[in-house]
Design an enzyme around this catalytic site. Structure first.
Site, PDB file in Angstrom:
ATOM      1  N   GLU A 132     -12.702   0.791   4.974  1.00 36.41           N
ATOM      2  CA  GLU A 132     -11.650   1.014   6.386  1.00 36.41           C
ATOM      3  C   GLU A 132     -11.912   2.500   6.655  1.00 36.41           C
ATOM      4  O   GLU A 132     -11.145   3.503   6.526  1.00 36.41           O
ATOM      5  CB  GLU A 132     -10.192   1.183   5.885  1.00 36.41           C
ATOM      6  CG  GLU A 132      -9.152   0.834   7.234  1.00 36.41           C
ATOM      7  CD  GLU A 132      -8.206   1.042   6.257  1.00 36.41           C
ATOM      8  OE1 GLU A 132      -6.804   0.402   7.384  1.00 36.41           O
ATOM      9  OE2 GLU A 132      -7.082   1.502   5.309  1.00 36.41           O
ATOM     10  N   GLU A 158       0.988  -0.844  -0.141  1.00 35.12           N
ATOM     11  CA  GLU A 158       0.231   0.299  -0.167  1.00 35.12           C
ATOM     12  C   GLU A 158       0.643   1.548  -0.270  1.00 35.12           C
ATOM     13  O   GLU A 158       1.996   1.585   0.845  1.00 35.12           O
ATOM     14  CB  GLU A 158      -0.826  -0.019   1.443  1.00 35.12           C
ATOM     15  CG  GLU A 158      -1.783   1.083   1.013  1.00 35.12           C
ATOM     16  CD  GLU A 158      -2.804   1.261   2.462  1.00 35.12           C
ATOM     17  OE1 GLU A 158      -3.707   2.009   2.469  1.00 35.12           O
ATOM     18  OE2 GLU A 158      -2.453   0.183   3.387  1.00 35.12           O
TER      19      GLU A 158
END
Length: 264
Positions: free
Chosen positions: A240, A140
């Protein structure tokens, strides 16, 4: 087809880790993703089995598990790129492989660590790709405002690391997690990922500014996500974010994104 998955570490942070999968199921989620559930890198056998049993008994699938970030007091954001922590990373990664396989999870999110080095990261990813060829590894990009020392500090850096690992390990299963929060925080348009949707992007997470629920902040999350899906993205979409008055059900998220035909 893409489906919304509950990031149980953020949506249910007020609950004990073993209770979070069932909470997600009650809210209508069939799939979940999770940060590393334990404070230590190598949890005991009973701890692993108890957590995985909670996944099974809740009737949800685990789409993504973060590997250990390192000791909480270090604030390291992972160990995979830390030269002096190779042994600690690999010991914990073995535990992560075990948990993922028990839970039938397809992917592990590997965190590079603040101050990490790209060379060490690539070496550890190559090792992990060989160690667990059945699992997909996920990297990420983190924005520089919130994480100034993180080595994966641009989408281009993540793409480059993925390509290096693929060059070193034939058939390596490795992809990029695109988090709308980090792109929005840095002012990077998600449209820049269109060329990589079918070659590199394996996971997406959605959040608005200040990690709020999409639609509650200032980022153009819905239109950007629609573009990526229409360009061929079919993987999970992780919720998220910090819930406000309550955790939205998957159907609520479909309405927020005004794209029910894409997910049904």
């Amino acid at each position: 087809m893409s489906e919304f998955t509950a990031n149980i570490s953020m949506l249910y942070s007020d609950l004990p880790v073993d209770d979070r999968p069932a909470a997600a199921r009650r809210d209508g989620y069939d799939a979940v993703e999770s940060w590393w559930p334990w404070a230590v890198g190598v949890p005991s056998e009973p701890e692993r089995e108890r957590w995985v049993r909670g996944i099974r008994e809740a009737g949800v699938s685990l789409t993504l598990l973060n590997l250990w970030e390192g000791p909480a007091e270090s604030g390291s954001r992972g160990l995979a790129g830390i030269r002096h922590a190779v042994e600690a990373f690999r010991s914990s990664a073995d535990a992560g492989i075990d948990v993922a396989r028990r839970a039938d999870a397809p992917a592990l999110h590997v965190l590079a660590g603040d101050g990490g080095e790209i060379g060490t990261l690539v070496d550890n990813l190559a090792w992990l790709s060989t160690r667990a060829p059945d699992l997909r590894l996920v990297l990420e990009y983190l924005n520089r405002h919130d994480h100034p020392g993180y080595p994966l500090d641009s989408p281009e850096t993540v793409i480059s690391v993925i390509d290096r690992v693929r060059d070193e390990v034939a058939g390596a299963r490795i992809g990029m997690l695109v988090d709308t929060y980090h792109f929005g925080r840095a002012g990077i348009p998600l449209s820049s990922m269109v060329p990589y949707v079918t070659t590199h992007v394996s996971n997406i997470q959605v959040a608005d500014s200040d990690r709020s629920c999409p639609g509650e902040g200032t980022y153009e999350v819905a239109a950007s996500l629609a573009l990526l899906v229409r360009c061929g993205y079919t993987g999970p979409i992780g919720a998220e974010f910090r819930p406000g008055t309550g955790v939205p059900a998957p159907g609520d998220l479909r309405r927020i994104f005004a794209m029910p035909e894409i997910y049904l």
